[in-house]
Write a protein that holds these residues in place. Structure first.
Motif, mmCIF file in Angstrom:
data_model
loop_
_atom_site.group_PDB
_atom_site.id
_atom_site.type_symbol
_atom_site.label_atom_id
_atom_site.label_comp_id
_atom_site.label_asym_id
_atom_site.label_seq_id
_atom_site.Cartn_x
_atom_site.Cartn_y
_atom_site.Cartn_z
ATOM 1 N N GLU A 42 -3.273 14.549 0.655
ATOM 2 C CA GLU A 42 -2.113 13.696 0.374
ATOM 3 C C GLU A 42 -2.241 13.134 -1.034
ATOM 4 O OE1 GLU A 42 -0.022 10.949 3.109
ATOM 5 O OE2 GLU A 42 -1.766 11.268 4.400
ATOM 6 N N ARG A 43 -1.143 13.159 -1.767
ATOM 7 C CA ARG A 43 -1.088 12.531 -3.091
ATOM 8 C C ARG A 43 -0.798 11.051 -2.885
ATOM 9 N NH1 ARG A 43 -3.078 14.130 -7.323
ATOM 10 N NH2 ARG A 43 -1.488 13.151 -8.574
ATOM 11 N N ILE A 44 -1.570 10.206 -3.577
ATOM 12 C CA ILE A 44 -1.348 8.767 -3.503
ATOM 13 C C ILE A 44 -1.377 8.179 -4.907
ATOM 14 C CG2 ILE A 44 -2.276 8.530 -1.166
ATOM 15 C CD1 ILE A 44 -4.862 7.402 -2.450
ATOM 16 N N ALA A 45 -0.851 6.969 -5.011
ATOM 17 C CA ALA A 45 -0.870 6.228 -6.271
ATOM 18 C C ALA A 45 -1.400 4.830 -5.974
ATOM 19 C CB ALA A 45 0.527 6.151 -6.860
ATOM 20 N N PHE A 47 0.178 3.636 -2.477
ATOM 21 C CA PHE A 47 1.422 4.212 -2.000
ATOM 22 C C PHE A 47 1.263 5.700 -1.734
ATOM 23 C CE2 PHE A 47 2.823 0.503 -4.377
ATOM 24 C CZ PHE A 47 3.770 -0.045 -3.525
ATOM 25 N N LYS A 48 1.889 6.152 -0.638
ATOM 26 C CA LYS A 48 2.005 7.589 -0.382
ATOM 27 C C LYS A 48 3.017 8.165 -1.363
ATOM 28 C CE LYS A 48 1.032 7.698 4.551
ATOM 29 N NZ LYS A 48 0.993 8.948 5.272
ATOM 30 N N GLN A 49 3.054 9.470 -1.438
ATOM 31 C CA GLN A 49 3.953 10.140 -2.376
ATOM 32 C C GLN A 49 5.423 9.795 -2.121
ATOM 33 O OE1 GLN A 49 3.298 14.365 -2.642
ATOM 34 N NE2 GLN A 49 3.962 14.389 -4.770
ATOM 35 N N ASP A 50 5.780 9.522 -0.862
ATOM 36 C CA ASP A 50 7.180 9.192 -0.540
ATOM 37 C C ASP A 50 7.506 7.714 -0.794
ATOM 38 O OD1 ASP A 50 6.023 7.808 1.576
ATOM 39 O OD2 ASP A 50 6.956 9.026 3.146
ATOM 40 N N GLY A 51 6.533 6.956 -1.318
ATOM 41 C CA GLY A 51 6.764 5.548 -1.630
ATOM 42 C C GLY A 51 6.353 4.582 -0.543
ATOM 43 N N THR A 52 5.875 5.092 0.584
ATOM 44 C CA THR A 52 5.442 4.235 1.682
ATOM 45 C C THR A 52 4.143 3.522 1.304
ATOM 46 O OG1 THR A 52 6.388 5.773 3.286
ATOM 47 C CG2 THR A 52 4.754 4.205 4.120
ATOM 48 N N LEU A 53 4.109 2.211 1.551
ATOM 49 C CA LEU A 53 2.894 1.432 1.299
ATOM 50 C C LEU A 53 1.854 1.787 2.354
ATOM 51 C CD1 LEU A 53 1.496 -0.858 -0.329
ATOM 52 C CD2 LEU A 53 2.473 -2.461 1.333
ATOM 53 N N ALA A 54 0.710 2.292 1.909
ATOM 54 C CA ALA A 54 -0.357 2.692 2.827
ATOM 55 C C ALA A 54 -1.438 1.625 2.950
ATOM 56 C CB ALA A 54 -0.980 4.004 2.372
ATOM 57 N N ALA A 55 -1.644 0.842 1.888
ATOM 58 C CA ALA A 55 -2.672 -0.200 1.909
ATOM 59 C C ALA A 55 -2.416 -1.159 0.756
ATOM 60 C CB ALA A 55 -4.070 0.408 1.781
ATOM 61 N N GLU A 56 -2.904 -2.385 0.922
ATOM 62 C CA GLU A 56 -2.885 -3.329 -0.192
ATOM 63 C C GLU A 56 -4.118 -4.202 -0.095
ATOM 64 O OE1 GLU A 56 0.510 -5.932 -0.346
ATOM 65 O OE2 GLU A 56 0.572 -6.115 1.821
ATOM 66 N N GLY A 57 -4.634 -4.567 -1.266
ATOM 67 C CA GLY A 57 -5.859 -5.337 -1.263
ATOM 68 C C GLY A 57 -6.075 -6.094 -2.549
ATOM 69 N N ALA A 58 -7.237 -6.717 -2.622
ATOM 70 C CA ALA A 58 -7.591 -7.520 -3.781
ATOM 71 C C ALA A 58 -9.106 -7.574 -3.909
ATOM 72 C CB ALA A 58 -7.030 -8.928 -3.632
ATOM 73 N N THR A 59 -9.562 -7.749 -5.138
ATOM 74 C CA THR A 59 -10.973 -7.995 -5.393
ATOM 75 C C THR A 59 -11.085 -9.144 -6.387
ATOM 76 O OG1 THR A 59 -11.078 -6.330 -7.173
ATOM 77 C CG2 THR A 59 -11.744 -5.618 -4.956
ATOM 78 N N ALA A 60 -12.148 -9.924 -6.257
ATOM 79 C CA ALA A 60 -12.443 -11.010 -7.195
ATOM 80 C C ALA A 60 -13.854 -10.793 -7.725
ATOM 81 C CB ALA A 60 -12.344 -12.366 -6.502
ATOM 82 N N HIS A 61 -14.032 -10.990 -9.026
ATOM 83 C CA HIS A 61 -15.287 -10.674 -9.699
ATOM 84 C C HIS A 61 -15.726 -11.823 -10.590
ATOM 85 C CE1 HIS A 61 -14.496 -6.393 -8.739
ATOM 86 N NE2 HIS A 61 -13.255 -6.811 -8.837
ATOM 87 N N ALA A 62 -17.039 -12.090 -10.635
ATOM 88 C CA ALA A 62 -17.604 -13.086 -11.540
ATOM 89 C C ALA A 62 -18.252 -12.378 -12.717
ATOM 90 C CB ALA A 62 -18.654 -13.922 -10.813
ATOM 91 N N TYR A 63 -18.266 -13.049 -13.869
ATOM 92 C CA TYR A 63 -19.015 -12.558 -15.023
ATOM 93 C C TYR A 63 -20.461 -12.967 -14.804
ATOM 94 C CZ TYR A 63 -14.283 -13.087 -16.947
ATOM 95 O OH TYR A 63 -12.922 -13.051 -17.149
ATOM 96 N N VAL A 64 -21.357 -11.993 -14.767
ATOM 97 C CA VAL A 64 -22.769 -12.255 -14.500
ATOM 98 C C VAL A 64 -23.597 -11.596 -15.597
ATOM 99 C CG1 VAL A 64 -24.655 -11.870 -12.859
ATOM 100 C CG2 VAL A 64 -22.364 -12.442 -12.022
#
Length: 155
Positions: A77-80, A100-117
């Motif tokens: 499957e092609r995703i973006a 997003f799947k190729q047809d524009g359907t949202l497949a997942a959503e997320g977030a990450t937070a990072h510290a400068y170390v």
């Protein structure tokens, strides 16, 4: 989740190696996709991780990673992966992701937070330790840098 404005789109094909024995994308692989998209965003915006962070003794250590899975993904499957910097402060960065799947359907959503170390393993204030990099980042994402300045003043 913070307002989301996709700054970068990482296009890819789901591989068999991204999937479990049932042929469905393995949940942990999504975080690899997030990493690739985050690195692509930073490079495209003029901040290649290896040059501007890693070689300067700055690690972006993940403090939090979250993902909500909406639809199954299968091999070939092609995703973006749409990626955006959602927070920029003197002590951390945060990113938002939508897959997003190729047809524009949202497949997942997320977030990450990072510290400068630093190399010593301790977090630090990027503006103090690397003022030129901080100035470049806030020039590129001025609204996020302004929000950090307001927060520091207690507004």
């Amino acid at each position: 989740m913070t307002e989301f404005r996709p700054d970068y789109v990482y296009d890819m094909t789901v591989t068999w190696g991204d999937c479990d024995a049932a042929g469905i994308s393995y949940y942990a692989k999504t975080f690899d996709w997030f990493t690739n998209a985050r690195m692509g965003l930073m490079a495209e915006q003029g901040f290649p991780y290896m040059d501007d962070f890693h070689r300067a003794g700055i690690s972006l250590v993940c403090l939090k990673a979250d993902c909500s899975y909406k639809k199954m993904l299968k091999p070939e499957e092609r995703i973006a992966v749409h990626t955006s910097l959602t927070e920029l402060t003197r002590s951390r960065l945060a990113f938002g992701y939508r897959v997003f799947k190729q047809d524009g359907t949202l497949a997942a959503e997320g977030a990450t937070a990072h510290a400068y170390v630093g190399d010593d393993g301790a977090p630090f204030n990027l503006k103090r330790r690397h003022p030129r990099l901080w100035d470049r980042l806030t020039a590129n994402w001025p609204a996020l840098g302004e929000a950090d300045a307001r927060a520091e003043k207690g507004q």
